[in-house]
Scaffold this motif. Structure first.
Motif, PDB file in Angstrom:
ATOM      1  N   SER A  50      31.075  -5.753 -95.228  1.00  0.00           N
ATOM      2  CA  SER A  50      31.969  -6.898 -95.028  1.00  0.00           C
ATOM      3  C   SER A  50      31.293  -8.175 -95.513  1.00  0.00           C
ATOM      4  N   THR A  51      32.072  -9.033 -96.169  1.00  0.00           N
ATOM      5  CA  THR A  51      31.529 -10.294 -96.671  1.00  0.00           C
ATOM      6  C   THR A  51      32.658 -11.313 -96.743  1.00  0.00           C
ATOM      7  N   ILE A  52      32.311 -12.543 -97.053  1.00  0.00           N
ATOM      8  CA  ILE A  52      33.288 -13.611 -97.239  1.00  0.00           C
ATOM      9  C   ILE A  52      32.953 -14.358 -98.530  1.00  0.00           C
ATOM     10  N   LEU A  53      33.948 -15.053 -99.072  1.00  0.00           N
ATOM     11  CA  LEU A  53      33.767 -15.763-100.337  1.00  0.00           C
ATOM     12  C   LEU A  53      33.125 -17.116-100.073  1.00  0.00           C
ATOM     13  N   VAL A  54      31.851 -17.226-100.400  1.00  0.00           N
ATOM     14  CA  VAL A  54      31.102 -18.478-100.294  1.00  0.00           C
ATOM     15  C   VAL A  54      30.144 -18.529-101.484  1.00  0.00           C
ATOM     16  N   SER A  55      30.230 -19.607-102.256  1.00  0.00           N
ATOM     17  CA  SER A  55      29.327 -19.756-103.399  1.00  0.00           C
ATOM     18  C   SER A  55      27.944 -20.164-102.906  1.00  0.00           C
ATOM     19  N   PRO A  56      26.895 -19.607-103.496  1.00  0.00           N
ATOM     20  CA  PRO A  56      26.862 -18.618-104.582  1.00  0.00           C
ATOM     21  C   PRO A  56      26.647 -17.206-104.055  1.00  0.00           C
ATOM     22  N   TYR A  57      26.894 -16.993-102.776  1.00  0.00           N
ATOM     23  CA  TYR A  57      26.550 -15.715-102.155  1.00  0.00           C
ATOM     24  C   TYR A  57      27.518 -14.616-102.576  1.00  0.00           C
ATOM     25  N   THR A  58      28.803 -14.849-102.408  1.00  0.00           N
ATOM     26  CA  THR A  58      29.818 -13.887-102.855  1.00  0.00           C
ATOM     27  C   THR A  58      30.968 -14.674-103.476  1.00  0.00           C
ATOM     28  N   MET A  59      31.281 -14.341-104.739  1.00  0.00           N
ATOM     29  CA  MET A  59      32.336 -15.050-105.469  1.00  0.00           C
ATOM     30  C   MET A  59      33.160 -14.041-106.247  1.00  0.00           C
ATOM     31  N   LEU A  60      34.386 -14.410-106.524  1.00  0.00           N
ATOM     32  CA  LEU A  60      35.229 -13.595-107.385  1.00  0.00           C
ATOM     33  C   LEU A  60      34.795 -13.785-108.836  1.00  0.00           C
ATOM     34  N   ARG A  61      34.703 -12.700-109.560  1.00  0.00           N
ATOM     35  CA  ARG A  61      34.261 -12.755-110.949  1.00  0.00           C
ATOM     36  C   ARG A  61      35.365 -13.373-111.811  1.00  0.00           C
ATOM     37  N   GLU A  62      34.997 -14.342-112.607  1.00  0.00           N
ATOM     38  CA  GLU A  62      35.954 -15.024-113.471  1.00  0.00           C
ATOM     39  C   GLU A  62      36.045 -14.283-114.798  1.00  0.00           C
ATOM     40  N   THR A  63      37.147 -13.589-114.977  1.00  0.00           N
ATOM     41  CA  THR A  63      37.352 -12.828-116.196  1.00  0.00           C
ATOM     42  C   THR A  63      38.842 -12.620-116.406  1.00  0.00           C
ATOM     43  N   SER A  64      39.215 -12.382-117.620  1.00  0.00           N
ATOM     44  CA  SER A  64      40.622 -12.129-117.940  1.00  0.00           C
ATOM     45  C   SER A  64      41.007 -10.672-117.745  1.00  0.00           C
ATOM     46  N   GLU A  65      40.023  -9.817-117.535  1.00  0.00           N
ATOM     47  CA  GLU A  65      40.291  -8.397-117.354  1.00  0.00           C
ATOM     48  C   GLU A  65      40.706  -8.111-115.909  1.00  0.00           C
ATOM     49  N   GLN A  66      41.433  -7.021-115.740  1.00  0.00           N
ATOM     50  CA  GLN A  66      41.833  -6.585-114.407  1.00  0.00           C
ATOM     51  C   GLN A  66      40.720  -5.721-113.832  1.00  0.00           C
ATOM     52  N   LEU A  67      40.045  -6.228-112.797  1.00  0.00           N
ATOM     53  CA  LEU A  67      38.907  -5.528-112.204  1.00  0.00           C
ATOM     54  C   LEU A  67      39.290  -4.948-110.852  1.00  0.00           C
ATOM     55  N   THR A  68      38.618  -3.888-110.488  1.00  0.00           N
ATOM     56  CA  THR A  68      38.848  -3.243-109.195  1.00  0.00           C
ATOM     57  C   THR A  68      37.519  -2.920-108.543  1.00  0.00           C
ATOM     58  N   GLY A  69      37.584  -2.668-107.230  1.00  0.00           N
ATOM     59  CA  GLY A  69      36.390  -2.249-106.509  1.00  0.00           C
ATOM     60  C   GLY A  69      35.335  -3.331-106.446  1.00  0.00           C
ATOM     61  N   ASP A 112      38.799  -9.928 -92.864  1.00  0.00           N
ATOM     62  CA  ASP A 112      40.239 -10.190 -92.781  1.00  0.00           C
ATOM     63  C   ASP A 112      40.546 -11.660 -92.530  1.00  0.00           C
ATOM     64  N   ASP A 113      39.794 -12.300 -91.630  1.00  0.00           N
ATOM     65  CA  ASP A 113      40.083 -13.705 -91.303  1.00  0.00           C
ATOM     66  C   ASP A 113      39.197 -14.685 -92.056  1.00  0.00           C
ATOM     67  N   GLY A 114      38.256 -14.177 -92.856  1.00  0.00           N
ATOM     68  CA  GLY A 114      37.413 -15.045 -93.667  1.00  0.00           C
ATOM     69  C   GLY A 114      36.394 -15.847 -92.888  1.00  0.00           C
ATOM     70  N   ASN A 115      36.099 -15.455 -91.652  1.00  0.00           N
ATOM     71  CA  ASN A 115      35.137 -16.189 -90.820  1.00  0.00           C
ATOM     72  C   ASN A 115      33.809 -15.450 -90.774  1.00  0.00           C
ATOM     73  N   HIS A 116      32.764 -16.217 -90.441  1.00  0.00           N
ATOM     74  CA  HIS A 116      31.448 -15.613 -90.278  1.00  0.00           C
ATOM     75  C   HIS A 116      31.389 -14.778 -89.005  1.00  0.00           C
ATOM     76  N   GLY A 117      31.809 -15.349 -87.916  1.00  0.00           N
ATOM     77  CA  GLY A 117      31.791 -14.631 -86.643  1.00  0.00           C
ATOM     78  C   GLY A 117      31.527 -15.571 -85.491  1.00  0.00           C
ATOM     79  N   LYS A 118      32.524 -15.716 -84.637  1.00  0.00           N
ATOM     80  CA  LYS A 118      32.420 -16.587 -83.470  1.00  0.00           C
ATOM     81  C   LYS A 118      33.076 -15.892 -82.292  1.00  0.00           C
ATOM     82  N   PHE A 119      32.486 -16.050 -81.119  1.00  0.00           N
ATOM     83  CA  PHE A 119      33.028 -15.406 -79.925  1.00  0.00           C
ATOM     84  C   PHE A 119      34.164 -16.249 -79.363  1.00  0.00           C
TER      85      PHE A 119
END
Length: 993
Positions: free
Chosen positions: A503-522, A551-558
């Motif tokens: 499990s991860t969340i989108l935060v630069s530069p740790y995890t980012m969506l790859r910028e490309t014109s191709e359709q990528l999976t996995g 699912d909620d894009g959060n790090h984790g809070k009680f």
């Protein structure tokens, strides 16, 4: 001949066999393993089962033969035949009866009881003059009345001991009867009572010993928080020592009586239970584990400790490949040669009596204690079965030692009579003193009659079955025989080709969506530091992985309202993910919820703010090298030295010189060159590193001059050196320099990511400054908090210096490499680290930590950071201003040195004003002397001043009237058209100004 036999001192064989049992002289000695093995060997040759057991019918037939022979009137030949039979009976072994009470369905213990009796009879080193006879009675469980009747029936026939039963309620009644008649009562069941009756021994380990073993093993495993699932109140008694230890965080859950345990197990799963102490009967262990498997509680993150000593008899085939950590204790060692030999003899005996069994070697192959489904009932004995076998061995050993010391008679006893067995007390004491090696190890009792000194095997589940991984004993506690490297190697092997959900969340530069014109999976859809990091770790360990966004894009809070975690931490606890990676800070609260690896990055909270604006140059920046106080002190020193020089020059006679020495004596006069004006001029010239016409001649004035020159040397040198730095280095002006500056003002707003580790730091801090800052942030409307770090960066950029954002220093470093208008203000406010989170109790924590350490030592971790911070995604765009300014000096503009020109212009203007004043003053004076108008004199003087060809000016002669009236100058009309230097002379002391 028959009459002689009737008077034979041995008498009736059956009666004398009962009278002669338990006799002989001997001493206490411990049992020998070789004896048991030898007996077993003889038993194999002579046959097993009931061939050597004398039944009551056999004894009855002997009695009838004797009675018929005593009254016979047969022929001599017939008497000889009968006599030879009687002599054979007279020389045969005596029969000693022992009683066994067993439940109707408990065939295993009954068989163990019979085989133990047969093993004793086959061993000619024990009870050489007697044979044991097993008197077995079966009773329903918990039928105390019937059990009491069966015991009384056995005592009437004359028995040396009573074994069993397994029911606690029935056993208590049997015990009371045996105590009253002083007959030894031998038990092999778990008994929670901490005291033993006088004529009772129990081979089952003492409850306090088992409780200590449970505690030692759990402490060695590192369990601190777990749930105890128990079946009945006996389970609570077994684990009561764990409940008393306050170092454990324990929750209790009782299994329902309905048989459907899934609802209770689901509640435990929702509560985040991963470590379970399971205390149920042996027959229910499989059912509980199977239902736990059905709801997802038999994963590699769940740990079970089974309190039963019979886990090796449970079918665990369905759980071998689930990587569930199952630990238990056993008292029967399958690698013990005695155990293997006894099991072989039992199986062969069953085959002899027509029972279908398989080769017993399959059940002990490779020390795998897990039984195949087709395994025979006696392939590996249960604890109570093995203890029953050992109980008979212990009884025989004690009886043999007692038989060597005294003559023992076994007499029938009545339950309603007053007679007791006189040898019962001695026999029970011998049983408490002797030591025997049996199927359950060394059997010995302490002074109180408890079996406390036992050795237990620690077993764990693996893909091959239950393997012994250590031993426990009361003196040294739990000792694991496998090394740490072996444990880690086993974990690595279990991870080979296994797919983990990350499990991860989108935060630069740790995890980012790859910028490309191709359709990528996995996994190809993502890139970043954490994506590369987990790839490097998987290459080292050998597992596969699938990246999944929280699912909620959060790090984790009680969540206090819902009483559950959100974000990546929540997915770990809900078993939706195996790992969580990102800019996930290791905090105290999170550490209590999940496990963390060693840190892969160290950082701290800092302040992100706009770069300070360049300070506009000051017009009088040349004054900046010295403070206002120094300038005032220098001005005071200048005036003080000038006045001192003036006074000393007037006091010193060497400073007075004769003016115009060629004149007559009466016209000579003494002059002093250091007038007040000249003194001020001399000190000013020295201060500005210039010379003057006046030079001191007296020693005192020269001392003052020398000290003043030294003072000006130091001050001017310091001023010059500091002036270069002030003029060439640009000054940056920032309204805040630290967190304290933020806390002292209210104009600049500041905030952080809501619910993140930074927010937690301020909310839980006890420092007054941070508490004040947290109160300020909480009180702001609109909110100063953000939902993501990207939102915080945008607010700083658009805030025009009115908003500061607090976040981790590593993220600030990444941002300032790409946004040149932003910078980090101050140092870190704390020290924290990023780590990879795993579900609590995960076996992979140490393995992944070792992989991170490997990357750190090899330098690959630093290479990854350099790649994603300074190279990719626009890194290195902004140069370091400080290094730039240190390598190249800034050129000076008019704004830097404009003040000097202002001073120059001001000086020139002042000089012009003074010159005009002097001109007007002198013209007025001449007009008075010449009795002319001021304008006339001013025009004459101005006309002469503007005539550039005249460089000399004659002295005006005084008229007689002017001499009478006073000193005066010649009229301006006496000036000629041309003048020479020789013609220019003074007529009085006053020179023309």
């Amino acid at each position: 001949m028959c009459e002689i036999y009737e008077q034979h001192p041995r008498g009736h064989p059956r009666e004398r066999s009962e009278e002669r049992a338990l006799r002989g002289v001997g001493r206490m000695k411990t049992g020998s393993l070789s004896r048991a093995e030898g007996g077993a060997g003889e038993r194999t040759e002579r046959g097993v089962g009931q061939g050597n057991l004398e039944t009551p019918e056999d004894a009855g037939s002997h009695t009838r033969i004797l009675r018929r022979f005593a009254s016979c009137r047969f022929s001599p030949m017939s008497c000889l035949v009968v006599l030879s039979a009687l002599l054979h009976l007279a020389t045969a072994s005596d029969v000693i009866r022992i009683g066994g009470l067993f439940d109707l369905s408990d065939e295993r213990q009954e068989v163990a009881f019979r085989y133990a009796v047969d093993a004793i009879n086959s061993d000619r080193k024990l009870l050489t003059h007697a044979r044991l006879s097993a008197q077995i009675e079966k009773i329903p469980p918990s039928d105390s009345f019937r059990g009491s009747r069966k015991v009384c029936s056995l005592l009437k026939t004359g028995v040396a001991a009573i074994f069993g039963p397994q029911s606690g309620q029935t056993s208590a009644h049997v015990q009371s009867i045996c105590d009253a008649l002083e007959v030894p009562h031998i038990e092999n069941r778990w008994d929670f009572r901490l005291t033993r009756d006088e004529y009772s021994v129990n081979l089952y380990p003492h409850p306090s010993t088992l409780a200590k073993a449970y505690m030692d093993v759990l402490m060695t495993l590192g369990w601190r928080k777990f749930c105890i699932i128990y079946e009945n109140n006996n389970g609570l008694i077994r684990v009561q020592e764990l409940l008393k230890d306050h170092s454990f965080q324990i929750s209790l859950r009782q299994l329902p009586t309905s048989g459907d345990y899934r609802p209770m197990l689901k509640d435990a799963k929702k509560a985040g239970v991963t470590h379970i102490v399971l205390d149920v009967e042996r027959d229910n262990i499989f059912t509980v584990l199977k239902q736990a498997q059905q709801i997802g509680m038999m994963t590699s993150y769940h740990n079970y400790f089974i309190t039963s000593l019979d886990l090796h008899t449970v079918d665990l085939e369905d759980f071998r490949h689930g990587d569930t950590n199952i630990t238990a204790l056993t008292i029967v060692d399958p690698e013990n040669p005695l155990v293997q030999q006894v099991i072989q003899d039992w199986v062969f005996g069953e085959l002899r009596h027509g029972r279908n069994v398989e080769n017993p070697e399959n059940t002990l192959k490779n020390s795998n204690m897990t039984q195949p489904k087709s395994s025979p009932p006696l392939s590996i004995p249960q604890t109570e079965v093995a203890l029953m076998y050992d109980a008979v061995q212990l009884f025989a050993k004690a009886l043999d030692d007692l038989d060597r010391s005294r003559h023992i008679d076994i007499t029938p006893l009545e339950c309603d009579g007053d007679a007791t067995w006189v040898h019962g007390n001695s026999l029970i004491n011998y049983m408490k003193w002797v030591q025997v090696n049996g199927l359950t190890g060394l059997i010995k009792f302490d002074s109180e009659g408890f079996r406390r000194d036992v050795t237990l095997d620690i077993v764990e589940m693996s893909k091959e079955g239950l393997n012994r991984v250590g031993k426990w004993d009361p003196n040294s506690g739990a000792n694991y025989t496998r090394t740490y490297s072996e444990i880690q190697q086993g974990i690595i092997e279990s991870l080979q080709n296994k797919t983990l959900i990350i499990s991860t969340i989108l935060v630069s530069p740790y995890t980012m969506l790859r910028e490309t014109s191709e359709q990528l999976t996995g996994n190809d859809r993502y890139e970043g530091f954490c994506v590369d990091l987990i790839h490097e770790i998987s290459e080292i360990i050998g597992f596969n992985y699938t990246l999944k966004l929280a699912d909620d894009g959060n790090h984790g809070k009680f969540d206090q309202k819902l009483q559950k975690w959100n974000g990546m931490i929540g997915e770990l606890l809900d078993q939706k993910a195996d790992l969580a990676i990102g800019d996930l800070t290791i905090t105290y609260e999170r550490e209590h919820a999940v496990d963390f690896t060693m840190p892969w990055m160290n950082l701290g909270i800092s302040i992100l703010y706009r770069k300070p604006t360049r300070k506009p140059p000051n017009l009088f920046s040349f004054l900046s090298p010295l403070s206002l106080d120094v300038w005032l002190y220098m001005a005071t020193a200048y005036l003080g030295v000038s006045l001192l020089l003036f006074v000393l020059a007037r006091l010193s006679p060497y400073e007075w010189i004769t003016s115009f020495p060629c004149r007559e004596e009466e016209e000579k006069s003494m002059e002093n060159q250091f007038s007040l004006n000249n003194s001020l001029w001399f000190t000013m010239g020295s201060l500005l590193q210039q010379g003057t016409d006046q030079q001191p001649k007296a020693v005192s004035t020269r001392i003052v001059a020398g000290i003043w020159w030294f003072f000006t040397l130091i001050m001017i040198s310091s001023y010059t050196a500091n002036l270069a730095a002030f003029l060439t280095v640009e000054r940056m002006e920032s309204p805040i320099e630290s967190a304290e500056d933020l806390a002292k003002q209210t104009k600049i707003k500041y905030g952080s990511l809501y619910g993140g580790s930074t927010w937690n730091f301020f909310s839980s801090s006890e420092m007054p400054t941070y508490q004040r800052m947290f109160s300020f942030m909480e009180s702001q409307n609109p909110s100063v908090y953000t939902k993501s770090n990207e939102e915080g960066v945008k607010r700083v950029l658009k805030g025009d210096g009115l908003y500061a954002y607090m976040m981790e220093s590593s993220s600030i470093e990444y941002i300032t490499e790409r946004y040149c208008d932003l910078t980090q203000v101050g140092g870190p406010l704390d020290s924290k680290s990023y780590g990879i989170a795993l579900p609590p109790g995960s076996p992979y924590t140490n393995t992944i930590s070792e992989a991170i350490l490997n990357l750190q030592e090899s330098g690959n971790l630093q290479k990854l950071r350099t790649r994603w911070w300074k190279q990719k995604k626009g890194g290195g765009k902004c140069e370091d201003d400080e290094s730039k300014s240190s390598s190249k000096a800034n050129e000076l503009g008019l704004n830097n040195v404009g003040g000097v020109f202002v001073v120059l212009l001001a000086g020139m203007g002042l000089a012009s004003v003074v010159a005009v004043c002097e001109f007007v003053w002198k013209s007025r004076k001449l007009a008075t002397e010449e009795h002319a108008s001021v304008w006339t004199e001013m025009s004459k003087e101005l006309k002469f001043a503007l005539s550039c060809d005249a460089s000399s000016k004659p002295v005006r002669k005084k008229t007689q009237e002017q001499e009478n009236n006073g000193p005066s100058y010649l009229s301006m009309n006496t000036y000629g058209s041309t003048y020479t230097t020789s013609q220019y002379s003074f007529s009085s002391k006053d020179p023309i100004s």
